[in-house]
Write a protein that holds these residues in place. Structure first.
Motif, PDB file in Angstrom:
ATOM      1  N   VAL A 118       6.741  43.142 -11.830  1.00 19.97           N
ATOM      2  CA  VAL A 118       6.050  42.048 -11.155  1.00 19.97           C
ATOM      3  C   VAL A 118       4.580  42.355 -10.899  1.00 19.97           C
ATOM      4  N   VAL A 119       4.218  43.629 -10.772  1.00 19.60           N
ATOM      5  CA  VAL A 119       2.821  43.976 -10.502  1.00 19.60           C
ATOM      6  C   VAL A 119       1.953  43.620 -11.704  1.00 19.60           C
ATOM      7  N   LYS A 120       2.387  43.987 -12.893  1.00 23.34           N
ATOM      8  CA  LYS A 120       1.611  43.677 -14.093  1.00 23.34           C
ATOM      9  C   LYS A 120       1.765  42.215 -14.509  1.00 23.34           C
ATOM     10  N   ARG A 121       3.005  41.695 -14.395  1.00 21.24           N
ATOM     11  CA  ARG A 121       3.274  40.350 -14.912  1.00 21.24           C
ATOM     12  C   ARG A 121       2.714  39.245 -14.023  1.00 21.24           C
ATOM     13  N   HIS A 122       2.822  39.404 -12.687  1.00 20.87           N
ATOM     14  CA  HIS A 122       2.410  38.341 -11.772  1.00 20.87           C
ATOM     15  C   HIS A 122       1.322  38.757 -10.788  1.00 20.87           C
ATOM     16  N   GLY A 123       0.879  40.007 -10.856  1.00 19.86           N
ATOM     17  CA  GLY A 123      -0.198  40.440  -9.967  1.00 19.86           C
ATOM     18  C   GLY A 123       0.249  40.739  -8.550  1.00 19.86           C
ATOM     19  N   PHE A 124       1.530  41.075  -8.345  1.00 21.62           N
ATOM     20  CA  PHE A 124       2.000  41.442  -7.010  1.00 21.62           C
ATOM     21  C   PHE A 124       1.286  42.715  -6.552  1.00 21.62           C
ATOM     22  N   ALA A 125       1.170  42.884  -5.236  1.00 24.58           N
ATOM     23  CA  ALA A 125       0.490  44.057  -4.690  1.00 24.58           C
ATOM     24  C   ALA A 125       1.443  45.216  -4.442  1.00 24.58           C
ATOM     25  N   GLY A 126       2.744  44.969  -4.492  1.00 21.15           N
ATOM     26  CA  GLY A 126       3.685  46.016  -4.127  1.00 21.15           C
ATOM     27  C   GLY A 126       3.773  46.127  -2.610  1.00 21.15           C
ATOM     28  N   VAL A 127       4.383  47.189  -2.121  1.00 23.44           N
ATOM     29  CA  VAL A 127       4.559  47.350  -0.676  1.00 23.44           C
ATOM     30  C   VAL A 127       3.223  47.626   0.000  1.00 23.44           C
ATOM     31  N   GLY A 128       2.353  48.379  -0.647  1.00 22.21           N
ATOM     32  CA  GLY A 128       1.023  48.584  -0.087  1.00 22.21           C
ATOM     33  C   GLY A 128       0.835  49.885   0.658  1.00 22.21           C
ATOM     34  N   GLN A 129       1.924  50.582   0.951  1.00 27.75           N
ATOM     35  CA  GLN A 129       1.779  51.877   1.612  1.00 27.75           C
ATOM     36  C   GLN A 129       2.897  52.802   1.151  1.00 27.75           C
ATOM     37  N   ALA A 130       2.619  54.101   1.187  1.00 25.53           N
ATOM     38  CA  ALA A 130       3.586  55.070   0.673  1.00 25.53           C
ATOM     39  C   ALA A 130       4.308  55.807   1.780  1.00 25.53           C
ATOM     40  N   THR A 131       3.961  55.507   3.031  1.00 22.97           N
ATOM     41  CA  THR A 131       4.542  56.250   4.152  1.00 22.97           C
ATOM     42  C   THR A 131       5.493  55.359   4.948  1.00 22.97           C
ATOM     43  N   HIS A 132       5.901  55.763   6.122  1.00 23.14           N
ATOM     44  CA  HIS A 132       6.799  55.031   7.020  1.00 23.14           C
ATOM     45  C   HIS A 132       8.123  54.686   6.341  1.00 23.14           C
ATOM     46  N   GLY A 133       8.698  55.662   5.682  1.00 28.11           N
ATOM     47  CA  GLY A 133      10.030  55.470   5.127  1.00 28.11           C
ATOM     48  C   GLY A 133      10.084  54.788   3.781  1.00 28.11           C
ATOM     49  N   GLN A 134       8.956  54.541   3.162  1.00 31.76           N
ATOM     50  CA  GLN A 134       8.979  53.897   1.842  1.00 31.76           C
ATOM     51  C   GLN A 134       9.359  54.934   0.792  1.00 31.76           C
ATOM     52  N   PRO A 150      20.686  29.904   0.934  1.00 28.91           N
ATOM     53  CA  PRO A 150      21.492  29.142  -0.013  1.00 28.91           C
ATOM     54  C   PRO A 150      22.413  30.017  -0.867  1.00 28.91           C
ATOM     55  N   ALA A 151      22.513  31.299  -0.604  1.00 29.98           N
ATOM     56  CA  ALA A 151      23.410  32.215  -1.312  1.00 29.98           C
ATOM     57  C   ALA A 151      23.112  32.282  -2.804  1.00 29.98           C
ATOM     58  N   ARG A 152      21.865  32.110  -3.159  1.00 30.99           N
ATOM     59  CA  ARG A 152      21.457  32.223  -4.566  1.00 30.99           C
ATOM     60  C   ARG A 152      19.951  32.436  -4.599  1.00 30.99           C
ATOM     61  N   VAL A 153      19.447  32.757  -5.767  1.00 28.22           N
ATOM     62  CA  VAL A 153      18.000  32.889  -5.976  1.00 28.22           C
ATOM     63  C   VAL A 153      17.514  31.610  -6.655  1.00 28.22           C
ATOM     64  N   PHE A 154      16.478  30.992  -6.125  1.00 25.26           N
ATOM     65  CA  PHE A 154      15.958  29.747  -6.679  1.00 25.26           C
ATOM     66  C   PHE A 154      15.382  29.954  -8.071  1.00 25.26           C
ATOM     67  N   LYS A 155      15.532  28.951  -8.908  1.00 27.55           N
ATOM     68  CA  LYS A 155      14.958  29.006 -10.253  1.00 27.55           C
ATOM     69  C   LYS A 155      13.439  29.078 -10.156  1.00 27.55           C
ATOM     70  N   GLY A 156      12.840  29.800 -11.102  1.00 30.50           N
ATOM     71  CA  GLY A 156      11.389  29.920 -11.119  1.00 30.50           C
ATOM     72  C   GLY A 156      10.851  31.056 -10.271  1.00 30.50           C
ATOM     73  N   MET A 157      11.715  31.825  -9.648  1.00 30.82           N
ATOM     74  CA  MET A 157      11.280  32.973  -8.854  1.00 30.82           C
ATOM     75  C   MET A 157      10.525  33.948  -9.746  1.00 30.82           C
ATOM     76  N   ARG A 158       9.353  34.373  -9.292  1.00 31.10           N
ATOM     77  CA  ARG A 158       8.550  35.298 -10.098  1.00 31.10           C
ATOM     78  C   ARG A 158       9.169  36.700 -10.024  1.00 31.10           C
ATOM     79  N   MET A 159       9.693  37.132 -11.173  1.00 34.44           N
ATOM     80  CA  MET A 159      10.353  38.428 -11.225  1.00 34.44           C
ATOM     81  C   MET A 159       9.929  39.158 -12.497  1.00 34.44           C
ATOM     82  N   ALA A 160      10.452  40.364 -12.678  1.00 35.14           N
ATOM     83  CA  ALA A 160      10.143  41.133 -13.874  1.00 35.14           C
ATOM     84  C   ALA A 160      10.756  40.449 -15.092  1.00 35.14           C
ATOM     85  N   GLY A 161      10.155  40.651 -16.260  1.00 37.80           N
ATOM     86  CA  GLY A 161      10.706  40.058 -17.481  1.00 37.80           C
ATOM     87  C   GLY A 161       9.754  40.166 -18.653  1.00 37.80           C
ATOM     88  N   GLN A 162      10.093  39.466 -19.740  1.00 36.99           N
ATOM     89  CA  GLN A 162       9.284  39.463 -20.960  1.00 36.99           C
ATOM     90  C   GLN A 162       7.897  38.894 -20.673  1.00 36.99           C
TER      91      GLN A 162
END
Length: 198
Positions: A118-134, A150-162
């Motif tokens: 997701v970081v490369k594909r959609h520009g997510f920032a990630g968690v942002g810190q490496a400490t505090h239990g990460q 709704p007990a499901r993931v909505f269509k179109g959710m930005r996730m990892a992929g091709q």
């Protein structure tokens, strides 16, 4: 001029009359052969089928289709509508039909980048810190859905992929230079494509 098939050669830059450095893309456009003429009487619409770049290994069907136009089988065949000039089967269309200063739309297939996060594909920032239990969470997507409703993931959710390897269209690129003896077209700006019908 309705369209032409070509391939992206690479990128360069040229200086304008004010000394400004302009990034531009070099396209080898044509020569393209008219491999079929679509008419309203036969096909229900008017269009020209153009072929570009000889095929090394062609089957009998491709060879027979190209033989009608008096040419060899082509690797890339694309139909274009809206040609103002009259073209016949076997005619050759080159970059001479383009003029410097006019604007063109370029479309083609973008460079494939495989399965990406997701970081490369959609520009997510990630968690942002490496400490505090990460732990291993720096490039993770985070939460992707709610709880029991709704007990499901909505269509179109930005996730990892091709990523990449899809049709890309860039509009209104200015033609800076036409080199007819080498079938080259120099266009202002850039576009992430490998093969370019224009």
């Amino acid at each position: 001029m309705s369209g032409l098939i070509g391939r992206k050669i690479g990128m360069t830059s040229i200086f304008d009359e004010n000394g400004k450095n302009i990034p531009c893309t070099v396209i080898e456009a044509g020569p393209c052969v008219v491999t079929q003429v679509r008419t309203k009487e036969v096909d229900g619409y008017e269009a020209l089928q153009l072929g570009f770049d000889d095929k090394k290994k062609a089957n009998k069907a491709d060879e027979g289709h190209a033989k009608k136009a008096g040419t060899t089988a082509k690797r890339r065949v694309v139909e274009f509508q809206g040609f103002e000039e009259e073209y016949k089967l076997g005619d050759t269309i080159t970059v001479e039909h383009f003029e410097e200063g006019e604007f063109v739309d370029v479309s083609g297939t973008s460079k494939g980048k495989g399965f990406q996060g997701v970081v490369k594909r959609h520009g997510f920032a990630g968690v942002g810190q490496a400490t505090h239990g990460q732990h291993n969470r720096l490039r993770a997507p985070g939460s992707i859905g709610a709880a029991s409703y709704p007990a499901r993931v909505f269509k179109g959710m930005r996730m990892a992929g091709q990523m990449g390897n899809e049709k890309v269209k860039v509009q209104n690129l200015r033609v800076l230079k036409v080199v007819p003896e080498k079938n080259l077209l120099v266009v202002k700006g850039l576009f992430p494509v490998t093969r370019t019908p224009m």
